[in-house]
Design a protein around this motif. Structure first.
Motif, PDB file in Angstrom:
ATOM      1  N   LEU A   1       0.873  -1.258  -0.127  1.00  0.00           N
ATOM      2  CA  LEU A   1      -0.076   0.032   0.084  1.00  0.00           C
ATOM      3  C   LEU A   1       0.801   1.250  -0.153  1.00  0.00           C
ATOM      4  O   LEU A   1       0.506   2.310  -0.659  1.00  0.00           O
ATOM      5  CB  LEU A   1      -1.106  -0.054   1.358  1.00  0.00           C
ATOM      6  N   ARG A   2       1.904   1.115   0.757  1.00  0.00           N
ATOM      7  CA  ARG A   2       3.056   2.364   0.828  1.00  0.00           C
ATOM      8  C   ARG A   2       3.584   2.544  -0.706  1.00  0.00           C
ATOM      9  O   ARG A   2       3.828   3.911  -1.039  1.00  0.00           O
ATOM     10  CB  ARG A   2       4.088   2.290   1.668  1.00  0.00           C
ATOM     11  N   ALA A   3       4.110   1.493  -1.428  1.00  0.00           N
ATOM     12  CA  ALA A   3       4.296   1.625  -2.522  1.00  0.00           C
ATOM     13  C   ALA A   3       3.499   2.037  -3.634  1.00  0.00           C
ATOM     14  O   ALA A   3       3.770   3.127  -4.518  1.00  0.00           O
ATOM     15  CB  ALA A   3       5.052   0.198  -3.017  1.00  0.00           C
ATOM     16  N   MET A   4       2.273   1.630  -3.380  1.00  0.00           N
ATOM     17  CA  MET A   4       1.106   2.329  -4.334  1.00  0.00           C
ATOM     18  C   MET A   4       0.888   3.788  -3.966  1.00  0.00           C
ATOM     19  O   MET A   4       0.790   4.329  -5.065  1.00  0.00           O
ATOM     20  CB  MET A   4      -0.132   1.646  -3.918  1.00  0.00           C
ATOM     21  N   ALA A   5       0.933   3.823  -2.818  1.00  0.00           N
ATOM     22  CA  ALA A   5       0.824   5.301  -2.489  1.00  0.00           C
ATOM     23  C   ALA A   5       2.111   6.343  -3.007  1.00  0.00           C
ATOM     24  O   ALA A   5       1.771   7.492  -3.528  1.00  0.00           O
ATOM     25  CB  ALA A   5       0.611   5.684  -1.187  1.00  0.00           C
ATOM     26  N   THR A   6       2.952   5.945  -2.982  1.00  0.00           N
ATOM     27  CA  THR A   6       4.323   6.515  -3.357  1.00  0.00           C
ATOM     28  C   THR A   6       4.477   6.890  -4.966  1.00  0.00           C
ATOM     29  O   THR A   6       4.596   7.818  -5.529  1.00  0.00           O
ATOM     30  CB  THR A   6       5.605   5.745  -3.134  1.00  0.00           C
ATOM     31  N   VAL A   7       3.954   5.770  -5.757  1.00  0.00           N
ATOM     32  CA  VAL A   7       3.780   5.837  -7.018  1.00  0.00           C
ATOM     33  C   VAL A   7       2.725   6.710  -7.519  1.00  0.00           C
ATOM     34  O   VAL A   7       2.737   7.642  -8.459  1.00  0.00           O
ATOM     35  CB  VAL A   7       3.868   4.551  -7.688  1.00  0.00           C
TER      36      VAL A   7
END
Length: 565
Positions: free
Chosen positions: A309-315
């Motif tokens: 979820l953090r990777a999704m938010a970053t991108v």
């Protein structure tokens, strides 16, 4: 589960992460997959063939046609027209077998075809066969003489492939729910490439070829299902139709490429290698494939879910909620509070069991027809490559229409209407398929049926993903496809019946379409609904819906379902 859907919606934003995954990883997968999955429709083509004899070794054109009229008995073909027997040859009266088979010059005076059958002897092709090389320089059946007494090898291989798919659905669907989507996706992609390449070089050993065919077919199912599952599990409701639609469009592009590649190469071994090996390069994108955070929470892996979820938010350039850890922990606790028993859970409660059964029946209407219509290309009049291309290219506008129907009409009645329309189209073909003068109409109705089948095939995947809960989503997809594939085992043999009577396949496909249409009406509408996370939510969803309703009923957050020990 509302808490998790809120997090997904918050971190999605413009959906750059999902788009990158779909366009750069899963898009190429769906582009390459039909090339290697359906290549055997061309690899296993049985060209027109006739008995080999020394006297026809150097004959071509009209001379070869005259030779066939001389030595080959005539019989009624599947389309009702007269043609030559592919498995027998005539010996002039009074001539011994030894003399006949050593006759290397064609003596037109000794032409048994010019006399009555009583004046000649019909024998089998003991010296092999000659094959028409107009479409293919070589196919697996022509290279290994899988004709006449070995003619069943071809439909048997397609049936073996279906059985392999059944095994894969039963085992790998459960494994992806047990061990994760990502790891099973990688494993099955590698096995598809390895088994596909090796079996190309062992066709002389039918048993080994069939065994490798079983392995590749088992793994294809997972390679096809898992991208659908992953992309929908990381997308909010409004993105699901788009994600599955784009996946299906790239599949269509791959299907359209297959006849072009086959027409250019024309040799079955080259076709097999060129359409299989490139799929292996997609493994290089392994690190860019996320593990489903929904699946991670079913295994109480909160940190793994947070990482994705953090990777999704970053991108996506969005913010994660400040209390995300607490929310994810709460969701995980709710999921852990109920026990899942794999396939048993699908029938643990009445509403769940009913939806599972009707999903399986509706899946038959899509799965059996889609596969059978593609196999039936060999029974259709006209050019094999062009017919396959038309059956493939028709999927493009079908998917665009499907995306519109899913968003504006809904899943349930769109599915039922399309399957009923197939019942009408194939029903008409069942009356006219044996009339050569109506071949153009037969092909037209096949194209309409394939158009409809593409829509129904896409809708059933959307419905299956939206009805089954996360803890058994792939298990449920595996079971419903398993049920459809068990019925589809008979598909190659149903199509093979078309070599006896061209009407029979259409009669059977029409009846299956009708059953599928009825089953689709018994499923609840899922448009706009949250994905169920627990068995309790899945059991409650769709209870008490009115038969003529068009909209999904509002969902409520429910306590975890307690299954009996």
């Amino acid at each position: 589960m509302k808490e998790f859907e809120d997090i997904i919606a918050l971190v999605t934003g413009g959906g750059t992460f999902q788009k990158r995954l779909l366009y750069c990883i899963f898009g190429p997968v769906f582009l390459m997959l039909p090339l290697s999955w359906m290549n055997e429709i061309f690899l296993l083509q049985v060209p027109p063939h006739w008995c080999s004899h020394p006297s026809q070794a150097h004959l071509t054109g009209s001379d070869l046609d005259e030779w066939k009229k001389c030595f080959l008995p005539e019989q009624i073909q599947p389309d009702g027209a007269m043609g030559f027997d592919s498995c027998a040859i005539l010996i002039p009266k009074g001539m011994s077998n030894e003399t006949f088979w050593t006759m290397d010059q064609w003596n037109k005076q000794l032409c048994p075809g010019n006399s009555t059958l009583e004046d000649s002897t019909t024998i089998s092709c003991s010296r092999g066969w000659k094959y028409d090389r107009a479409d293919f320089s070589e196919t697996a059946p022509s290279q290994n003489d899988w004709v006449c007494d070995k003619a069943e090898h071809v439909p048997n291989l397609f049936t073996i492939g279906t059985m392999g798919g059944i095994f894969g659905m039963f085992l790998l669907g459960y494994c992806s729910d047990r061990f994760g989507r990502k790891s099973i996706f990688l494993l099955t992609t590698i096995l598809v490439v390895i088994s596909g390449v090796i079996k190309t070089f062992v066709s002389h050993n039918f048993v080994v070829y069939a065994a490798l065919k079983t392995v590749s077919a088992a793994c294809y199912v997972a390679v096809f299902h898992l991208p659908f599952t992953i992309i929908t599990e990381i997308s909010p409701p409004e993105y699901r139709t788009w994600a599955i639609g784009i996946s299906c469009i790239t599949w269509t592009a791959g299907s359209c490429l297959l006849p072009l590649v086959s027409w250019l190469l024309r040799d079955w071994m080259l076709i097999a290698l060129v359409t299989t090996i490139p799929l292996g390069f997609l493994v290089l994108g392994w690190n860019f494939v996320p593990e489903s955070p929904r699946w991670a929470l079913t295994k109480n892996k909160v940190e793994k879910a947070k990482f994705t979820l953090r990777a999704m938010a970053t991108v996506n350039k969005t913010e994660v909620p400040s209390n995300m850890t607490e929310k994810l922990t709460l969701v995980a606790e709710k999921m852990q509070a109920e026990k899942s028993y794999g396939y048993i859970s699908l029938f643990s409660k009445p509403n769940m069991a009913k939806k599972t059964f009707f999903l399986a029946c509706a899946n038959v209407g899509s799965n059996f027809l889609y596969y059978s219509l593609m196999l039936n290309v060999s029974n259709m009049a006209g050019n094999t490559f062009l017919n396959f291309f038309l059956l493939s290219v028709i999927e493009g506008p079908a998917i665009l229409l499907c995306m519109w129907m899913l968003e504006n009409v809904g899943r349930r009645w769109s599915h039922a209407f399309i399957l009923f329309l197939n019942f009408l189209c194939l029903g008409v073909n069942s009356f006219i398929a044996a009339t050569p003068s109506l071949n153009t109409i037969v092909i037209a109705f096949c194209l309409i049926a394939k158009f409809n089948c593409t829509i129904s095939f896409t809708i059933i995947y959307v419905q299956t993903i939206e009805i089954f809960p996360t803890c058994v989503r792939n298990t449920g997809m595996g079971f419903t496809t398993l049920f459809a594939s068990i019925v589809s085992i008979f598909g190659p043999h149903v199509i093979h019946l078309g070599t006896i009577d061209a009407r029979v396949p259409y009669i059977i496909m029409a009846l299956i379409s009708f059953v599928g249409a009825f089953a689709a009406t018994m499923l609840p509408e899922t448009k706009g609904a949250d994905l169920p996370e627990t068995l309790a939510e899945a059991e409650a969803f769709g209870q008490g819906f009115a038969y003529l309703s068009w909209r999904a009923k509002p969902q409520a957050n429910l306590e975890p379902l307690k299954l009996e020990e």
